[in-house]
Motif scaffolding. Structure first.
Motif, PDB file in Angstrom:
ATOM      1  N   LYS A 113       0.814  -1.216   0.000  1.00 21.13           N
ATOM      2  CA  LYS A 113       0.000   0.000   0.000  1.00 21.13           C
ATOM      3  C   LYS A 113       0.855   1.277   0.000  1.00 21.13           C
ATOM      4  O   LYS A 113       2.068   1.224   0.275  1.00 21.13           O
ATOM      5  CB  LYS A 113      -0.939  -0.037   1.210  1.00 21.13           C
ATOM      6  N   TYR A 145     -12.393  -2.122  -3.704  1.00 23.92           N
ATOM      7  CA  TYR A 145     -12.905  -2.249  -2.337  1.00 23.92           C
ATOM      8  C   TYR A 145     -14.423  -2.120  -2.268  1.00 23.92           C
ATOM      9  O   TYR A 145     -14.970  -1.790  -1.214  1.00 23.92           O
ATOM     10  CB  TYR A 145     -12.238  -1.209  -1.437  1.00 23.92           C
ATOM     11  N   HIS A 152     -16.585  -3.148   0.629  1.00 24.41           N
ATOM     12  CA  HIS A 152     -16.604  -2.330   1.851  1.00 24.41           C
ATOM     13  C   HIS A 152     -17.377  -1.021   1.678  1.00 24.41           C
ATOM     14  O   HIS A 152     -17.308  -0.144   2.544  1.00 24.41           O
ATOM     15  CB  HIS A 152     -15.168  -1.988   2.284  1.00 24.41           C
ATOM     16  N   ARG A 160     -19.178   0.532   4.548  1.00 23.84           N
ATOM     17  CA  ARG A 160     -18.453   0.711   5.815  1.00 23.84           C
ATOM     18  C   ARG A 160     -18.082   2.176   6.018  1.00 23.84           C
ATOM     19  O   ARG A 160     -17.865   2.925   5.057  1.00 23.84           O
ATOM     20  CB  ARG A 160     -17.168  -0.141   5.825  1.00 23.84           C
ATOM     21  N   PHE A 214     -15.398   3.427   6.961  1.00 23.10           N
ATOM     22  CA  PHE A 214     -14.026   3.782   6.579  1.00 23.10           C
ATOM     23  C   PHE A 214     -13.803   3.791   5.063  1.00 23.10           C
ATOM     24  O   PHE A 214     -12.698   4.062   4.602  1.00 23.10           O
ATOM     25  CB  PHE A 214     -13.017   2.838   7.252  1.00 23.10           C
ATOM     26  N   LEU A 229     -10.524   5.031   3.022  1.00 25.50           N
ATOM     27  CA  LEU A 229      -9.732   3.951   2.446  1.00 25.50           C
ATOM     28  C   LEU A 229      -9.420   4.249   0.970  1.00 25.50           C
ATOM     29  O   LEU A 229      -8.271   4.093   0.528  1.00 25.50           O
ATOM     30  CB  LEU A 229     -10.499   2.630   2.577  1.00 25.50           C
ATOM     31  N   THR A 231      -5.168  -7.343  10.628  1.00 24.00           N
ATOM     32  CA  THR A 231      -5.501  -6.069   9.980  1.00 24.00           C
ATOM     33  C   THR A 231      -5.029  -4.890  10.833  1.00 24.00           C
ATOM     34  O   THR A 231      -4.459  -3.931  10.318  1.00 24.00           O
ATOM     35  CB  THR A 231      -7.031  -5.963   9.767  1.00 24.00           C
ATOM     36  N   ARG A 278       2.703  -6.445   9.000  1.00 24.28           N
ATOM     37  CA  ARG A 278       1.978  -5.308   9.578  1.00 24.28           C
ATOM     38  C   ARG A 278       2.565  -4.877  10.918  1.00 24.28           C
ATOM     39  O   ARG A 278       2.586  -3.691  11.230  1.00 24.28           O
ATOM     40  CB  ARG A 278       0.493  -5.652   9.685  1.00 24.28           C
ATOM     41  N   ILE A 297      -4.667   0.758  11.730  1.00 26.89           N
ATOM     42  CA  ILE A 297      -5.590  -0.206  11.110  1.00 26.89           C
ATOM     43  C   ILE A 297      -5.901   0.136   9.659  1.00 26.89           C
ATOM     44  O   ILE A 297      -6.157  -0.755   8.848  1.00 26.89           O
ATOM     45  CB  ILE A 297      -6.883  -0.353  11.947  1.00 26.89           C
ATOM     46  N   GLU A 298      -5.877   1.413   9.299  1.00 26.25           N
ATOM     47  CA  GLU A 298      -6.126   1.785   7.902  1.00 26.25           C
ATOM     48  C   GLU A 298      -4.821   1.765   7.093  1.00 26.25           C
ATOM     49  O   GLU A 298      -4.758   1.119   6.041  1.00 26.25           O
ATOM     50  CB  GLU A 298      -6.743   3.174   7.803  1.00 26.25           C
ATOM     51  N   ASN A 351      -2.146   0.130   6.801  1.00 24.89           N
ATOM     52  CA  ASN A 351      -1.632  -1.137   7.326  1.00 24.89           C
ATOM     53  C   ASN A 351      -0.722  -1.893   6.355  1.00 24.89           C
ATOM     54  O   ASN A 351      -0.639  -3.116   6.403  1.00 24.89           O
ATOM     55  CB  ASN A 351      -2.791  -2.006   7.837  1.00 24.89           C
ATOM     56  N   HIS A 354      -2.239  -5.400   1.539  1.00 25.33           N
ATOM     57  CA  HIS A 354      -3.519  -6.084   1.370  1.00 25.33           C
ATOM     58  C   HIS A 354      -3.216  -7.488   0.884  1.00 25.33           C
ATOM     59  O   HIS A 354      -2.266  -7.698   0.138  1.00 25.33           O
ATOM     60  CB  HIS A 354      -4.385  -5.377   0.315  1.00 25.33           C
TER      61      HIS A 354
HETATM   62  P1  CMP Z   1      -7.395  -4.605   3.761  1.00 29.55           P
HETATM   63  O1  CMP Z   1      -6.942  -5.936   4.201  1.00 29.55           O
HETATM   64  O2  CMP Z   1      -6.845  -4.072   2.497  1.00 29.55           O
HETATM   65  O3  CMP Z   1      -9.005  -4.598   3.655  1.00 29.55           O
HETATM   66  C1  CMP Z   1      -9.796  -3.452   3.874  1.00 29.55           C
HETATM   67  C2  CMP Z   1      -9.007  -2.273   4.349  1.00 29.55           C
HETATM   68  O4  CMP Z   1      -9.764  -1.241   4.968  1.00 29.55           O
HETATM   69  C3  CMP Z   1      -8.046  -2.712   5.448  1.00 29.55           C
HETATM   70  O5  CMP Z   1      -7.044  -3.535   4.936  1.00 29.55           O
HETATM   71  C4  CMP Z   1      -7.603  -1.350   5.990  1.00 29.55           C
HETATM   72  O6  CMP Z   1      -6.641  -0.736   5.154  1.00 29.55           O
HETATM   73  C5  CMP Z   1      -8.897  -0.534   5.852  1.00 29.55           C
HETATM   74  N1  CMP Z   1      -9.576  -0.261   7.124  1.00 29.55           N
HETATM   75  C6  CMP Z   1      -9.714   0.946   7.674  1.00 29.55           C
HETATM   76  N2  CMP Z   1     -10.389   0.909   8.813  1.00 29.55           N
HETATM   77  C7  CMP Z   1     -10.717  -0.360   9.029  1.00 29.55           C
HETATM   78  C8  CMP Z   1     -11.432  -1.042  10.054  1.00 29.55           C
HETATM   79  N3  CMP Z   1     -11.955  -0.411  11.094  1.00 29.55           N
HETATM   80  N4  CMP Z   1     -11.566  -2.369   9.932  1.00 29.55           N
HETATM   81  C9  CMP Z   1     -11.028  -3.013   8.876  1.00 29.55           C
HETATM   82  N5  CMP Z   1     -10.348  -2.406   7.874  1.00 29.55           N
HETATM   83  C10 CMP Z   1     -10.178  -1.094   7.949  1.00 29.55           C
END
Ligand code: CMP
Length: 139
Positions: free
Chosen positions: A7, A47, A50, A53, A55, A59, A89, A100, A107-108, A110, A113
């Protein structure tokens, strides 16, 4: 086979090599690799699962802020092997020695992927690499 993305945070930290060494150290081989800058449309589509979601918008912004390295990894149980070396994650929950734990910020942001299942891996690989491209690289 599975898809890995290094990333924008990890590319900016200059740890493409560090991440890749961990992947190779885990027994995975790099079948295909390229650096790309995702467009907003590409990040949204990748994505899409998601989209509801909280985030999601952050993201998409993060994934388009700079270049990423997309890689097709090959090996025994590649999906699981990649997920194990990536770590949780949330880097705070990731085991020592994982990508990681060593390279992620939060968490974002990170660092990497990885596809979460064999079927997802097929779709995600096809998102970035054509069948012809992969056939030419097969060893
Ligand atoms: P990834 O495995 O690429 O899948 C979804 C991505 O959303 C995750 O890694 C993070 O980069 C991002 N993300 C941001 N906030 C959250 C969260 N609260 N839970 C999970 N993923 C998150």
């Amino acid at each position: 086979r599975t898809l890995s993305i290094i990333k924008p945070d990890a590319v900016a930290k200059n740890v493409i090599g560090g991440v890749t060494a961990k992947l190779e150290g885990a027994g995975l081989r790099i079948l295909a690799s390229k650096m790309v800058r995702l467009t907003e449309a590409q990040a949204k589509a990748f994505y899409a699962v998601h989209a509801e979601r909280g985030f999601y918008n952050d993201l998409v912004k993060f994934m388009t802020e700079g270049p990423v390295v997309v890689q097709v990894l090959e090996g025994e149980n590649a999906v699981a092997a990649n997920r194990a070396i990536m770590g949780a994650t949330n880097p705070e929950k990731a085991d020592a020695g994982t990508i990681r734990k060593e390279f992620a910020t939060n968490i974002e942001r990170n660092a990497v992927h990885g596809s979460d299942a064999a079927e997802t891996a097929k779709e995600e690989i096809a998102f970035f690499f054509s069948t012809a491209e992969l056939a030419a690289l097969a060893r």
